[in-house]
Every structure is written in C-alpha cells, then in structure tokens.
Design an enzyme around this catalytic site. Structure first.
Site, PDB file in Angstrom:
ATOM      1  N   CYS A 102     -21.169  55.125   1.948  1.00  0.00           N
ATOM      2  CA  CYS A 102     -20.051  55.344   3.038  1.00  0.00           C
ATOM      3  C   CYS A 102     -18.768  54.938   2.700  1.00  0.00           C
ATOM      4  CB  CYS A 102     -20.915  54.487   4.412  1.00  0.00           C
ATOM      5  SG  CYS A 102     -20.545  52.821   4.359  1.00  0.00           S
ATOM      6  N   THR A 150     -24.047  22.575 -13.246  1.00  0.00           N
ATOM      7  CA  THR A 150     -22.987  22.378 -14.321  1.00  0.00           C
ATOM      8  C   THR A 150     -23.544  22.485 -15.931  1.00  0.00           C
ATOM      9  OG1 THR A 150     -23.255  20.016 -13.948  1.00  0.00           O
ATOM     10  CG2 THR A 150     -21.511  21.336 -12.908  1.00  0.00           C
ATOM     11  N   GLN A 195     -27.622  24.624  -2.185  1.00  0.00           N
ATOM     12  CA  GLN A 195     -26.254  24.771  -1.678  1.00  0.00           C
ATOM     13  C   GLN A 195     -25.875  25.792  -2.549  1.00  0.00           C
ATOM     14  OE1 GLN A 195     -23.765  21.243  -0.038  1.00  0.00           O
ATOM     15  NE2 GLN A 195     -25.173  20.331  -1.401  1.00  0.00           N
ATOM     16  N   ASP A 226     -26.610  30.820  -7.118  1.00  0.00           N
ATOM     17  CA  ASP A 226     -26.838  31.095  -8.541  1.00  0.00           C
ATOM     18  C   ASP A 226     -28.163  31.806  -8.648  1.00  0.00           C
ATOM     19  OD1 ASP A 226     -28.142  28.661  -8.955  1.00  0.00           O
ATOM     20  OD2 ASP A 226     -26.201  27.803  -9.670  1.00  0.00           O
ATOM     21  N   CYS A 267     -22.498  49.702   6.346  1.00  0.00           N
ATOM     22  CA  CYS A 267     -24.025  50.418   6.786  1.00  0.00           C
ATOM     23  C   CYS A 267     -24.997  49.441   6.270  1.00  0.00           C
ATOM     24  CB  CYS A 267     -23.955  51.575   5.882  1.00  0.00           C
ATOM     25  SG  CYS A 267     -24.185  51.405   4.129  1.00  0.00           S
ATOM     26  N   PHE A 317     -17.419  22.362  -7.701  1.00  0.00           N
ATOM     27  CA  PHE A 317     -16.088  22.263  -7.138  1.00  0.00           C
ATOM     28  C   PHE A 317     -15.052  21.425  -7.242  1.00  0.00           C
ATOM     29  CE2 PHE A 317     -17.692  25.591  -3.260  1.00  0.00           C
ATOM     30  CZ  PHE A 317     -17.138  26.695  -4.021  1.00  0.00           C
ATOM     31  N   ARG A 318     -15.763  20.170  -7.139  1.00  0.00           N
ATOM     32  CA  ARG A 318     -14.826  19.115  -7.083  1.00  0.00           C
ATOM     33  C   ARG A 318     -14.653  18.075  -8.219  1.00  0.00           C
ATOM     34  NH1 ARG A 318     -17.483  20.373  -2.573  1.00  0.00           N
ATOM     35  NH2 ARG A 318     -16.192  20.884  -0.886  1.00  0.00           N
ATOM     36  N   HIS A 350     -26.119  28.630   1.569  1.00  0.00           N
ATOM     37  CA  HIS A 350     -24.949  29.265   1.382  1.00  0.00           C
ATOM     38  C   HIS A 350     -24.974  30.874   0.920  1.00  0.00           C
ATOM     39  CE1 HIS A 350     -22.947  24.898   1.342  1.00  0.00           C
ATOM     40  NE2 HIS A 350     -23.468  25.415   2.584  1.00  0.00           N
ATOM     41  N   CYS A 377     -22.976  46.193   1.986  1.00  0.00           N
ATOM     42  CA  CYS A 377     -22.015  46.920   2.593  1.00  0.00           C
ATOM     43  C   CYS A 377     -21.868  46.528   4.029  1.00  0.00           C
ATOM     44  CB  CYS A 377     -22.345  48.422   2.491  1.00  0.00           C
ATOM     45  SG  CYS A 377     -21.140  49.113   3.629  1.00  0.00           S
TER      46      CYS A 377
HETATM   47  P1  NAD Z   1     -19.437  19.658  -5.290  1.00  0.00           P
HETATM   48  O1  NAD Z   1     -18.939  20.375  -6.021  1.00  0.00           O
HETATM   49  O2  NAD Z   1     -18.853  19.199  -4.106  1.00  0.00           O
HETATM   50  O3  NAD Z   1     -20.401  18.536  -5.876  1.00  0.00           O
HETATM   51  C1  NAD Z   1     -20.980  18.521  -7.185  1.00  0.00           C
HETATM   52  C2  NAD Z   1     -21.788  17.126  -7.317  1.00  0.00           C
HETATM   53  O4  NAD Z   1     -22.440  16.998  -8.748  1.00  0.00           O
HETATM   54  C3  NAD Z   1     -20.427  16.039  -7.624  1.00  0.00           C
HETATM   55  O5  NAD Z   1     -20.844  14.987  -6.996  1.00  0.00           O
HETATM   56  C4  NAD Z   1     -20.648  15.966  -9.176  1.00  0.00           C
HETATM   57  O6  NAD Z   1     -20.284  14.451  -9.375  1.00  0.00           O
HETATM   58  C5  NAD Z   1     -21.983  16.074  -9.295  1.00  0.00           C
HETATM   59  N1  NAD Z   1     -22.339  16.691 -10.727  1.00  0.00           N
HETATM   60  C6  NAD Z   1     -21.729  17.527 -11.439  1.00  0.00           C
HETATM   61  N2  NAD Z   1     -22.375  17.749 -12.738  1.00  0.00           N
HETATM   62  C7  NAD Z   1     -23.507  16.866 -12.374  1.00  0.00           C
HETATM   63  C8  NAD Z   1     -24.451  16.838 -13.512  1.00  0.00           C
HETATM   64  N3  NAD Z   1     -24.502  17.385 -14.677  1.00  0.00           N
HETATM   65  N4  NAD Z   1     -25.553  16.120 -13.101  1.00  0.00           N
HETATM   66  C9  NAD Z   1     -25.383  15.378 -11.801  1.00  0.00           C
HETATM   67  N5  NAD Z   1     -24.325  15.473 -10.923  1.00  0.00           N
HETATM   68  C10 NAD Z   1     -23.338  16.349 -11.430  1.00  0.00           C
HETATM   69  O7  NAD Z   1     -20.756  20.770  -4.953  1.00  0.00           O
HETATM   70  P2  NAD Z   1     -21.830  20.756  -3.702  1.00  0.00           P
HETATM   71  O8  NAD Z   1     -22.160  19.337  -3.306  1.00  0.00           O
HETATM   72  O9  NAD Z   1     -22.969  21.715  -4.211  1.00  0.00           O
HETATM   73  O10 NAD Z   1     -20.908  21.053  -2.329  1.00  0.00           O
HETATM   74  C11 NAD Z   1     -20.033  22.416  -2.419  1.00  0.00           C
HETATM   75  C12 NAD Z   1     -20.021  23.747  -2.558  1.00  0.00           C
HETATM   76  O11 NAD Z   1     -20.111  24.155  -3.800  1.00  0.00           O
HETATM   77  C13 NAD Z   1     -21.515  24.601  -2.114  1.00  0.00           C
HETATM   78  O12 NAD Z   1     -21.333  25.093  -0.897  1.00  0.00           O
HETATM   79  C14 NAD Z   1     -21.965  25.448  -2.917  1.00  0.00           C
HETATM   80  O13 NAD Z   1     -22.178  26.639  -2.376  1.00  0.00           O
HETATM   81  C15 NAD Z   1     -21.091  25.636  -3.833  1.00  0.00           C
HETATM   82  N6  NAD Z   1     -20.933  25.760  -5.324  1.00  0.00           N
HETATM   83  C16 NAD Z   1     -21.909  26.222  -5.957  1.00  0.00           C
HETATM   84  C17 NAD Z   1     -22.149  26.609  -7.339  1.00  0.00           C
HETATM   85  C18 NAD Z   1     -23.523  27.383  -7.769  1.00  0.00           C
HETATM   86  O14 NAD Z   1     -23.967  27.914  -7.006  1.00  0.00           O
HETATM   87  N7  NAD Z   1     -24.013  26.918  -9.027  1.00  0.00           N
HETATM   88  C19 NAD Z   1     -21.145  26.394  -8.047  1.00  0.00           C
HETATM   89  C20 NAD Z   1     -20.073  25.901  -7.638  1.00  0.00           C
HETATM   90  C21 NAD Z   1     -19.878  25.665  -6.150  1.00  0.00           C
END
Ligand code: NAD
Length: 263
Positions: free
Chosen positions: A168, A38, A112, A115, A143, A45-46, A132, A140
């Site tokens: 293809c 982030t 998970q 990126d 193919c 996501f959440r 993930h 594709c």
């Molecule tokens: P999640 O969204 O469920 O949880 C993210 C957690 O990180 C939260 O508990 C939040 O409080 C915490 N958080 C947010 N910013 C933070 C920071 N700066 N420092 C510390 N903690 C912080 O994400 P998850 O647990 O990875 O699971 C959800 C799915 O999200 C995974 O399957 C993943 O594939 C996917 N995802 C990936 C990306 C990416 O690749 N960057 C982005 C979004 C979602």
C-alpha cells in the site's frame, strides 16, 4: 560466615551461594538487558562506546520517526548499523539461560532486548517476553502487513533508505518500541504476573534504569522472590540482592548454570 546480601564480590563464595539458589529454585524468571548481548557484538546503550555515545537519544523518539522522511532515514540508518549490519549469534549467556529451560527450571525470560537471541539460543518463543518489541519484524503503519527484517534489511543494503510497504506504500516501522511509545500491554501484564509468581529472579546485563521494565525485579522482591544480579557495573538494586556477581554475563552465567546442573 557466608557472603552478606548486596556485597559486590565475584568470588568463590558468592558463586557458590548463587549456585545453591539456582539449584533450589523451581520457577526462575531471567530478566535481561543489552549487557547479555554485548558479547555477541551488539553494543549496549550506556557503556563507554555504547549506542548513546554515538547517537543522541532525543533524536530517536516515536514522534520524531513519524515527523518526517528525513527522521525515518536516520532511524533506519541507526538500526541498520546496530542490528542489521551482521548476523549476531547467541553467546554463552544466552546458551546458559536456554539450558535452564531444558532442565525444566525456567519459567520465562523477560527481556528488554530486541535482538531475538534468546529464541535463537533455543528458549521457546512462548517463554520470551519482549518488553521493547523486536527487530525481527517490521510492519506497515497503514495496512498492518508484517515483513521479516531480513527482507527489509536486503532493501536497505540495496540502497533503499526509507522502506515502504510494497502493498500500500505505507510507512514501515520496525516492531521495536521507540521512546515515547507504550510498551505492549499484554506482554507487560504477563511479565508482571510471572515476576510476582517466581521464586528466583535473575537479572543479567541490565543497568535497571529504564522504566517500567525496571519495576519488575521490585515486584518480584515484594512477592518474596530471591534476587541475583549479574552485571558489569553497579545497579540501585544491588543492596537488595541475595548475591551480586560482578563481571561478564557470558562467563558468569555459563559457570553458574554448569555448576548448578552439575555439568
Ligand atoms: P543499558 O545499556 O542501560 O545497560 C546495559 C548494562 O549491561 C550496563 O549496566 C552494563 O554495565 C552491563 N553490561 C554490558 N556488557 C556486559 C556484559 N558483557 N556482561 C554483563 N553486564 C554487561 O541496557 P538496558 O538495561 O537493557 O536498557 C536499555 C535499553 O537498551 C533497553 O530498552 C533495550 O531495549 C535497549 N537495547 C537493546 C539491545 C539489544 O537488543 N541487544 C542493544 C542496545 C540497547
């Protein structure tokens, strides 16, 4: 008396305890979620303002992607908005984890995230287990031809809404694991083995609610590893951690690794 396991404090004593654990560790597994990215500008996501506050997760399943061209158009639009709109760069959290590798203490990163920012920060490809999948490629479904995402992204920017295979004409799918799709079996098996063999398991930026990924810290605990959790918000495993450092992963991991390596 030192801080009690599971106490959610970000104070000097908790940081000091984490520093000692990192110094003593020989095989560290770092487990990351969307929260480590982030601070690179990619929403999780959440959290409030996260991806699921703008999109309905029910709409982004594998079976929906396969069901119609309109569904694929929506998927690509969402992925473009989140991952392809700009070039995200690693932040201090990714760099601190890469530093652990340069110091010879990192067994691997299990992530998970899709990126590719751990590799971009310098963690070798073979040490990053992407549970993930990845947004670095599309392939594709007919193919199997692989396309670097930069190429597909350029098509999307030129107005192609549903990319197709230029060999293809088959459907292109990003190499990410969609809801309803299995995790890559070999990656999950190796990640499980490493979680069970490490002496320190460090969770950073994960809500630990997405399974089977969230079983991994439990496997590590059961095998005798110590657990550190770095996250903005509480997780159900906080009570089982030696130390919980509450706050931003970039700031905390940067400080933790600098102190542990004596920089
Ligand atoms: P999640 O969204 O469920 O949880 C993210 C957690 O990180 C939260 O508990 C939040 O409080 C915490 N958080 C947010 N910013 C933070 C920071 N700066 N420092 C510390 N903690 C912080 O994400 P998850 O647990 O990875 O699971 C959800 C799915 O999200 C995974 O399957 C993943 O594939 C996917 N995802 C990936 C990306 C990416 O690749 N960057 C982005 C979004 C979602």
């Amino acid at each position: 008396m030192g801080p009690v396991a599971g106490v959610r404090v970000m104070n000097a004593a908790a940081m000091e305890k984490a520093v000692q654990l990192v110094r003593q560790a020989r095989r560290i597994v770092v487990f990351t979620g969307a929260g480590v990215s982030t601070e690179s500008g990619i929403p999780d996501f959440r959290s409030p303002g996260g991806i699921w506050s703008r999109y309905d997760p029910e709409e982004f399943t594998y079976s929906r992607f396969m069901s119609s061209e309109e569904a694929r158009r929506q998927h690509w639009q969402m992925l473009k908005e989140i991952f392809l709109a700009y070039q995200a760069e690693p932040n201090p959290a990714h760099h601190a984890i890469a530093e652990l590798d340069r110091r010879g203490q990192l067994d691997c990163v299990i992530t998970q995230n899709v990126d590719g920012l751990h590799q971009k920060a310098g963690v070798p490809e073979e040490k990053v287990f992407e549970l993930h999948g990845t947004m670095r490629w599309a392939y594709c479904l007919a193919c199997g031809r692989r396309y670097p995402m930069e190429e597909v992204s350029a098509w999307l920017s030129r107005g192609i809404e549903v990319p197709e295979c230029t060999s293809c004409g088959g459907t292109l799918k990003p190499a990410v694991v969609f809801f309803g799709e299995s995790l890559p079996a070999l990656v999950l098996a190796e990640a499980t083995r490493r979680a069970q063999a490490c002496d320190l398991f460090l969770v950073a930026g994960s809500s630990l609610v997405v399974y089977p990924a969230a079983y991994l810290p439990e496997y590590a605990l059961r095998s005798g590893a110590k657990l550190i959790i770095v996250n903005l918000t509480a997780t159900h495993l906080d009570v089982r951690a030696e130390v919980v450092l509450s706050g931003r992963a970039g700031e905390i991991l940067d400080q933790l690794v600098r102190k542990a390596v004596g920089a």
